[in-house]
Motif scaffolding. Sequence first.
Motif, PDB file in Angstrom:
ATOM      1  N   PRO A 126      43.910 -48.626  27.598  1.00 18.64           N
ATOM      2  CA  PRO A 126      44.058 -49.266  29.223  1.00 18.64           C
ATOM      3  C   PRO A 126      42.430 -49.998  29.344  1.00 18.64           C
ATOM      4  O   PRO A 126      42.545 -50.859  30.030  1.00 18.64           O
ATOM      5  N   ASN A 127      41.564 -49.585  28.669  1.00 18.70           N
ATOM      6  CA  ASN A 127      40.047 -50.303  28.805  1.00 18.70           C
ATOM      7  C   ASN A 127      40.348 -51.729  28.488  1.00 18.70           C
ATOM      8  O   ASN A 127      39.657 -52.510  29.041  1.00 18.70           O
ATOM      9  N   ASN A 128      41.017 -52.103  27.566  1.00 19.56           N
ATOM     10  CA  ASN A 128      41.283 -53.272  26.817  1.00 19.56           C
ATOM     11  C   ASN A 128      42.130 -54.078  28.146  1.00 19.56           C
ATOM     12  O   ASN A 128      41.544 -55.358  28.227  1.00 19.56           O
ATOM     13  N   VAL A 129      43.099 -53.515  28.846  1.00 23.15           N
ATOM     14  CA  VAL A 129      43.644 -54.251  29.841  1.00 23.15           C
ATOM     15  C   VAL A 129      42.862 -54.676  30.919  1.00 23.15           C
ATOM     16  O   VAL A 129      42.572 -55.653  31.339  1.00 23.15           O
ATOM     17  N   TYR A 130      41.890 -53.645  31.347  1.00 28.18           N
ATOM     18  CA  TYR A 130      40.974 -53.748  32.463  1.00 28.18           C
ATOM     19  C   TYR A 130      40.147 -54.859  32.106  1.00 28.18           C
ATOM     20  O   TYR A 130      39.700 -55.785  32.957  1.00 28.18           O
ATOM     21  N   GLU A 131      39.168 -54.942  31.033  1.00 28.22           N
ATOM     22  CA  GLU A 131      38.367 -55.835  30.660  1.00 28.22           C
ATOM     23  C   GLU A 131      39.102 -57.277  30.455  1.00 28.22           C
ATOM     24  O   GLU A 131      38.361 -58.383  30.595  1.00 28.22           O
ATOM     25  N   THR A 132      40.081 -57.220  29.855  1.00 23.60           N
ATOM     26  CA  THR A 132      40.784 -58.615  29.866  1.00 23.60           C
ATOM     27  C   THR A 132      41.072 -59.119  31.362  1.00 23.60           C
ATOM     28  O   THR A 132      40.872 -60.376  31.519  1.00 23.60           O
ATOM     29  N   GLU A 133      41.541 -58.402  31.975  1.00 22.65           N
ATOM     30  CA  GLU A 133      42.201 -58.854  33.336  1.00 22.65           C
ATOM     31  C   GLU A 133      40.799 -59.389  34.195  1.00 22.65           C
ATOM     32  O   GLU A 133      40.882 -60.070  35.255  1.00 22.65           O
ATOM     33  N   ASN A 134      39.789 -58.546  34.016  1.00 26.59           N
ATOM     34  CA  ASN A 134      38.361 -59.046  34.715  1.00 26.59           C
ATOM     35  C   ASN A 134      37.611 -59.992  34.041  1.00 26.59           C
ATOM     36  O   ASN A 134      36.327 -60.029  34.420  1.00 26.59           O
ATOM     37  N   GLY A 135      38.074 -60.769  33.024  1.00 24.39           N
ATOM     38  CA  GLY A 135      37.158 -61.849  32.305  1.00 24.39           C
ATOM     39  C   GLY A 135      36.191 -61.190  31.396  1.00 24.39           C
ATOM     40  O   GLY A 135      35.197 -61.967  31.047  1.00 24.39           O
ATOM     41  N   LYS A 136      36.063 -59.910  31.193  1.00 23.42           N
ATOM     42  CA  LYS A 136      34.936 -58.999  30.472  1.00 23.42           C
ATOM     43  C   LYS A 136      35.348 -59.505  28.807  1.00 23.42           C
ATOM     44  O   LYS A 136      34.478 -58.901  28.134  1.00 23.42           O
ATOM     45  N   ARG A 137      36.472 -59.528  28.729  1.00 18.46           N
ATOM     46  CA  ARG A 137      36.747 -59.674  27.199  1.00 18.46           C
ATOM     47  C   ARG A 137      37.469 -60.848  26.787  1.00 18.46           C
ATOM     48  O   ARG A 137      38.603 -61.181  27.496  1.00 18.46           O
ATOM     49  N   GLY A 138      37.244 -61.241  25.539  1.00 20.15           N
ATOM     50  CA  GLY A 138      38.112 -62.613  25.196  1.00 20.15           C
ATOM     51  C   GLY A 138      39.372 -62.207  24.739  1.00 20.15           C
ATOM     52  O   GLY A 138      39.380 -60.839  24.429  1.00 20.15           O
ATOM     53  N   ILE A 139      40.187 -62.947  24.525  1.00 25.34           N
ATOM     54  CA  ILE A 139      41.443 -62.713  24.260  1.00 25.34           C
ATOM     55  C   ILE A 139      42.025 -63.431  23.123  1.00 25.34           C
ATOM     56  O   ILE A 139      42.069 -64.713  22.929  1.00 25.34           O
ATOM     57  N   SER A 140      42.597 -62.833  21.868  1.00 24.51           N
ATOM     58  CA  SER A 140      42.980 -63.237  20.728  1.00 24.51           C
ATOM     59  C   SER A 140      44.370 -63.864  20.980  1.00 24.51           C
ATOM     60  O   SER A 140      45.131 -63.631  21.954  1.00 24.51           O
ATOM     61  N   VAL A 141      44.865 -64.622  20.047  1.00 18.72           N
ATOM     62  CA  VAL A 141      46.209 -65.324  20.352  1.00 18.72           C
ATOM     63  C   VAL A 141      47.246 -64.467  20.043  1.00 18.72           C
ATOM     64  O   VAL A 141      48.145 -64.273  20.806  1.00 18.72           O
ATOM     65  N   GLN A 142      47.108 -63.329  19.130  1.00 16.94           N
ATOM     66  CA  GLN A 142      47.924 -62.303  18.936  1.00 16.94           C
ATOM     67  C   GLN A 142      48.152 -61.307  19.944  1.00 16.94           C
ATOM     68  O   GLN A 142      49.099 -60.848  20.523  1.00 16.94           O
ATOM     69  N   THR A 143      46.716 -61.098  20.639  1.00 21.38           N
ATOM     70  CA  THR A 143      47.001 -60.127  21.911  1.00 21.38           C
ATOM     71  C   THR A 143      47.617 -60.938  23.052  1.00 21.38           C
ATOM     72  O   THR A 143      48.351 -60.338  23.938  1.00 21.38           O
ATOM     73  N   LEU A 144      47.220 -62.146  23.265  1.00 19.66           N
ATOM     74  CA  LEU A 144      47.927 -63.053  24.321  1.00 19.66           C
ATOM     75  C   LEU A 144      49.527 -62.905  24.256  1.00 19.66           C
ATOM     76  O   LEU A 144      50.007 -62.811  24.941  1.00 19.66           O
ATOM     77  N   GLU A 145      49.902 -63.133  22.932  1.00 20.55           N
ATOM     78  CA  GLU A 145      51.302 -62.894  22.498  1.00 20.55           C
ATOM     79  C   GLU A 145      51.887 -61.496  22.957  1.00 20.55           C
ATOM     80  O   GLU A 145      52.987 -61.562  23.715  1.00 20.55           O
ATOM     81  N   LYS A 146      51.082 -60.297  22.796  1.00 21.85           N
ATOM     82  CA  LYS A 146      51.778 -59.074  23.252  1.00 21.85           C
ATOM     83  C   LYS A 146      51.685 -59.317  24.715  1.00 21.85           C
ATOM     84  O   LYS A 146      52.826 -58.643  25.034  1.00 21.85           O
ATOM     85  N   TYR A 147      50.614 -59.777  25.474  1.00 19.69           N
ATOM     86  CA  TYR A 147      50.792 -59.770  26.773  1.00 19.69           C
ATOM     87  C   TYR A 147      51.923 -60.519  27.348  1.00 19.69           C
ATOM     88  O   TYR A 147      52.664 -60.105  28.436  1.00 19.69           O
ATOM     89  N   CYS A 148      52.199 -61.604  26.890  1.00 16.13           N
ATOM     90  CA  CYS A 148      53.475 -62.672  27.102  1.00 16.13           C
ATOM     91  C   CYS A 148      54.753 -61.995  27.118  1.00 16.13           C
ATOM     92  O   CYS A 148      55.457 -61.776  27.738  1.00 16.13           O
ATOM     93  N   LYS A 149      54.814 -61.105  26.164  1.00 18.10           N
ATOM     94  CA  LYS A 149      56.100 -60.459  25.669  1.00 18.10           C
ATOM     95  C   LYS A 149      56.269 -59.371  26.806  1.00 18.10           C
ATOM     96  O   LYS A 149      57.372 -59.056  27.244  1.00 18.10           O
ATOM     97  N   ALA A 150      55.220 -58.470  26.905  1.00 20.86           N
ATOM     98  CA  ALA A 150      55.210 -57.482  27.859  1.00 20.86           C
ATOM     99  C   ALA A 150      55.582 -57.831  29.269  1.00 20.86           C
ATOM    100  O   ALA A 150      56.040 -57.263  30.128  1.00 20.86           O
ATOM    101  N   LEU A 151      55.018 -59.039  29.550  1.00 24.42           N
ATOM    102  CA  LEU A 151      54.958 -59.486  30.980  1.00 24.42           C
ATOM    103  C   LEU A 151      55.868 -60.780  31.086  1.00 24.42           C
ATOM    104  O   LEU A 151      56.062 -61.157  32.196  1.00 24.42           O
ATOM    105  N   LYS A 152      56.721 -60.989  30.067  1.00 25.58           N
ATOM    106  CA  LYS A 152      57.860 -61.884  30.171  1.00 25.58           C
ATOM    107  C   LYS A 152      57.401 -63.364  30.755  1.00 25.58           C
ATOM    108  O   LYS A 152      57.737 -63.637  31.543  1.00 25.58           O
ATOM    109  N   LEU A 153      56.317 -63.777  30.124  1.00 23.69           N
ATOM    110  CA  LEU A 153      55.613 -64.993  30.298  1.00 23.69           C
ATOM    111  C   LEU A 153      55.908 -66.024  28.873  1.00 23.69           C
ATOM    112  O   LEU A 153      56.026 -65.379  27.799  1.00 23.69           O
TER     113      LEU A 153
END
Length: 70
Positions: A34-61
Amino acid sequence: MKDINKKIGEQLKARRLELNLSQRELAEIMDLHPNNVYETENGKRGISVQTLEKYCKALKLRIELVENEQ
């Protein structure tokens, strides 16, 4: 121009809220801490293409690779 990490995080958070998911629920769907989600949403963590793909699948984007700002 806004920092790209913050901009992406804001968009992901907005979509998560549209789907009525908590950060913990989204993290469980994506098999992330959950800390990964928090940090990503608040711009405190960069996001890899692989993780962005996970977000897009989970959020239907779709992944928009190039943004046209005018």
